[in-house]
Design a protein around this motif. Structure first.
Motif, mmCIF file in Angstrom:
data_model
loop_
_atom_site.group_PDB
_atom_site.id
_atom_site.type_symbol
_atom_site.label_atom_id
_atom_site.label_comp_id
_atom_site.label_asym_id
_atom_site.label_seq_id
_atom_site.Cartn_x
_atom_site.Cartn_y
_atom_site.Cartn_z
ATOM 1 N N LYS A 191 5.337 -11.446 -17.772
ATOM 2 C CA LYS A 191 4.864 -10.161 -17.277
ATOM 3 C C LYS A 191 5.532 -9.816 -15.940
ATOM 4 N N ILE A 192 5.633 -8.527 -15.682
ATOM 5 C CA ILE A 192 6.268 -8.040 -14.457
ATOM 6 C C ILE A 192 5.379 -8.398 -13.261
ATOM 7 N N LYS A 193 5.957 -9.043 -12.260
ATOM 8 C CA LYS A 193 5.175 -9.546 -11.130
ATOM 9 C C LYS A 193 4.844 -8.475 -10.107
ATOM 10 N N SER A 194 5.657 -7.440 -10.022
ATOM 11 C CA SER A 194 5.434 -6.412 -9.005
ATOM 12 C C SER A 194 4.487 -5.331 -9.539
ATOM 13 N N ASN A 195 3.974 -4.507 -8.615
ATOM 14 C CA ASN A 195 3.110 -3.395 -9.000
ATOM 15 C C ASN A 195 3.903 -2.362 -9.801
ATOM 16 N N THR A 196 3.320 -1.881 -10.869
ATOM 17 C CA THR A 196 4.023 -0.974 -11.773
ATOM 18 C C THR A 196 3.421 0.433 -11.807
ATOM 19 N N VAL A 197 2.264 0.633 -11.183
ATOM 20 C CA VAL A 197 1.628 1.958 -11.149
ATOM 21 C C VAL A 197 1.524 2.414 -9.697
ATOM 22 N N LEU A 198 2.099 3.564 -9.406
ATOM 23 C CA LEU A 198 2.103 4.111 -8.059
ATOM 24 C C LEU A 198 1.474 5.505 -8.063
ATOM 25 N N THR A 199 0.679 5.804 -7.047
ATOM 26 C CA THR A 199 0.234 7.176 -6.801
ATOM 27 C C THR A 199 0.926 7.657 -5.534
ATOM 28 N N LEU A 200 1.649 8.759 -5.651
ATOM 29 C CA LEU A 200 2.441 9.296 -4.538
ATOM 30 C C LEU A 200 1.828 10.593 -4.038
ATOM 31 N N ASP A 201 1.739 10.724 -2.736
ATOM 32 C CA ASP A 201 1.255 11.964 -2.138
ATOM 33 C C ASP A 201 2.129 13.130 -2.571
ATOM 34 N N ARG A 202 1.505 14.209 -3.001
ATOM 35 C CA ARG A 202 2.252 15.338 -3.579
ATOM 36 C C ARG A 202 3.133 16.045 -2.568
ATOM 37 N N ASN A 203 2.829 15.910 -1.283
ATOM 38 C CA ASN A 203 3.608 16.611 -0.265
ATOM 39 C C ASN A 203 4.663 15.728 0.390
ATOM 40 N N THR A 204 4.343 14.461 0.612
ATOM 41 C CA THR A 204 5.231 13.599 1.393
ATOM 42 C C THR A 204 5.911 12.521 0.566
ATOM 43 N N GLY A 205 5.372 12.203 -0.610
ATOM 44 C CA GLY A 205 5.898 11.095 -1.392
ATOM 45 C C GLY A 205 5.387 9.742 -0.936
ATOM 46 N N LYS A 206 4.508 9.705 0.061
ATOM 47 C CA LYS A 206 3.946 8.446 0.547
ATOM 48 C C LYS A 206 3.158 7.762 -0.567
ATOM 49 N N VAL A 207 3.290 6.434 -0.660
ATOM 50 C CA VAL A 207 2.552 5.674 -1.662
ATOM 51 C C VAL A 207 1.090 5.569 -1.238
ATOM 52 N N LEU A 208 0.206 6.196 -2.006
ATOM 53 C CA LEU A 208 -1.222 6.168 -1.714
ATOM 54 C C LEU A 208 -1.919 4.989 -2.381
ATOM 55 N N LYS A 209 -1.469 4.646 -3.564
ATOM 56 C CA LYS A 209 -2.023 3.505 -4.303
ATOM 57 C C LYS A 209 -0.870 2.790 -4.995
ATOM 58 N N SER A 210 -1.017 1.482 -5.138
ATOM 59 C CA SER A 210 -0.001 0.680 -5.804
ATOM 60 C C SER A 210 -0.686 -0.505 -6.464
ATOM 61 N N TRP A 211 -0.581 -0.612 -7.776
ATOM 62 C CA TRP A 211 -1.257 -1.692 -8.500
ATOM 63 C C TRP A 211 -0.539 -1.927 -9.833
ATOM 64 N N GLY A 212 -1.063 -2.829 -10.645
ATOM 65 C CA GLY A 212 -0.483 -3.074 -11.964
ATOM 66 C C GLY A 212 0.483 -4.235 -12.028
ATOM 67 N N ASN A 213 0.318 -5.223 -11.149
ATOM 68 C CA ASN A 213 1.191 -6.396 -11.202
ATOM 69 C C ASN A 213 0.650 -7.433 -12.187
ATOM 70 N N ASP A 214 1.549 -8.175 -12.797
ATOM 71 C CA ASP A 214 1.209 -9.289 -13.697
ATOM 72 C C ASP A 214 0.305 -8.844 -14.856
ATOM 73 N N ILE A 215 0.547 -7.620 -15.354
ATOM 74 C CA ILE A 215 -0.219 -7.101 -16.492
ATOM 75 C C ILE A 215 0.700 -6.736 -17.651
ATOM 76 N N PHE A 216 1.858 -6.147 -17.341
ATOM 77 C CA PHE A 216 2.678 -5.508 -18.368
ATOM 78 C C PHE A 216 3.990 -6.242 -18.618
ATOM 79 N N ILE A 217 4.491 -6.074 -19.837
ATOM 80 C CA ILE A 217 5.793 -6.617 -20.223
ATOM 81 C C ILE A 217 6.852 -5.517 -20.262
ATOM 82 N N MET A 218 6.533 -4.388 -20.910
ATOM 83 C CA MET A 218 7.500 -3.292 -20.986
ATOM 84 C C MET A 218 6.752 -1.962 -20.909
ATOM 85 N N PRO A 219 6.488 -1.461 -19.686
ATOM 86 C CA PRO A 219 5.796 -0.181 -19.517
ATOM 87 C C PRO A 219 6.483 0.943 -20.272
ATOM 88 N N HIS A 220 5.650 1.900 -20.767
ATOM 89 C CA HIS A 220 6.232 3.043 -21.477
ATOM 90 C C HIS A 220 5.502 4.338 -21.138
#
Length: 223
Positions: free
Chosen positions: A42-71
């Motif tokens: 499984k992919i060790k890094s976070n695979t789901v990101l929420t980005l601020d709509r105005n700045t692109g800043k990462v607001l949330k980051s999660w999803g590590n060690d869950i997925f093999i091939m995100p789609h």
């Protein structure tokens, strides 16, 4: 304008969604690249990101060690995050903070029955919480489930006639509940009602394949 921090490695982004605050949700593969046979780890890094709509800043980051091939990715009207993993042959539902709510499919086991998938590509959630899965690379069908994840019905088979698919790769819904499918290898979009009855299709000509479809219900546009 800063889009992503310099220390963030964004992999191949395979799913995009908009949360209830109009921020961007990205499903990406990190360092993983497409390969067959699929890897087992499984992919060790976070695979789901929420980005601020105005700045692109990462607001949330999660999803590590869950997925093999995100789609595929879908964010429903309550902010829940739904994704498909073509390596695991599974559908996942998470709450807005990344807590797992349920999983459909058996990890690493492909199939074409009511409880198995074969490389499912995308998901679309109705206003009432029921949802449709495009399944996918190995199967050529659309499957509908209840809000609780109970199998309801399916339609489609491999081919190029109306209601048939050659890799149903993307799926979305309009405000009336109609279903739009990006029929990738047939290079077209097909439209169905919520019961799977064929309505119409649009054949693509400018490009070789159609990978995705998205409905803008506010402006009545199809992308």
């Amino acid at each position: 304008r800063q889009i992503l921090s310099n220390d963030l490695m964004l992999g191949n982004p395979t799913g995009l969604g908009i949360d209830p605050e109009n921020n961007i949700v990205v499903f990406h593969r990190g360092s993983r690249v497409w390969q067959q046979p699929m890897p087992k780890d499984k992919i060790k890094s976070n695979t789901v990101l929420t980005l601020d709509r105005n700045t692109g800043k990462v607001l949330k980051s999660w999803g590590n060690d869950i997925f093999i091939m995100p789609h595929g990715l879908e964010v429903d009207n309550e902010g829940n995050v739904w994704v498909t993993d073509v390596g695991l042959h599974q559908i996942f539902k998470f709450d807005p903070n990344g807590a797992l709510e349920f999983v459909l499919g058996e990890a690493g086991v492909l199939g074409d029955d009511q409880s198995h998938f074969n490389l499912p590509t995308d998901i679309a959630v109705s206003q009432d919480g029921s949802f449709f899965v495009s399944d996918g690379y190995g199967n050529s069908r659309i499957v509908k489930f209840s809000k609780e994840g109970e199998y309801l019905f399916e339609w489609g088979s491999k081919g190029n006639n109306k209601g048939e698919f050659m890799i149903p790769h993307g799926i979305d819904l309009d405000s009336d509940g109609n279903v739009y499918v990006a029929d990738r290898e047939n290079n077209r979009i097909q439209k169905f009602d919520h019961k799977g009855t064929f309505i119409t299709l649009w054949q693509n000509t400018p490009t070789d394949q159609l990978y995705a479809v998205a409905i803008d219900n506010h402006n009545n546009h199809l992308y």
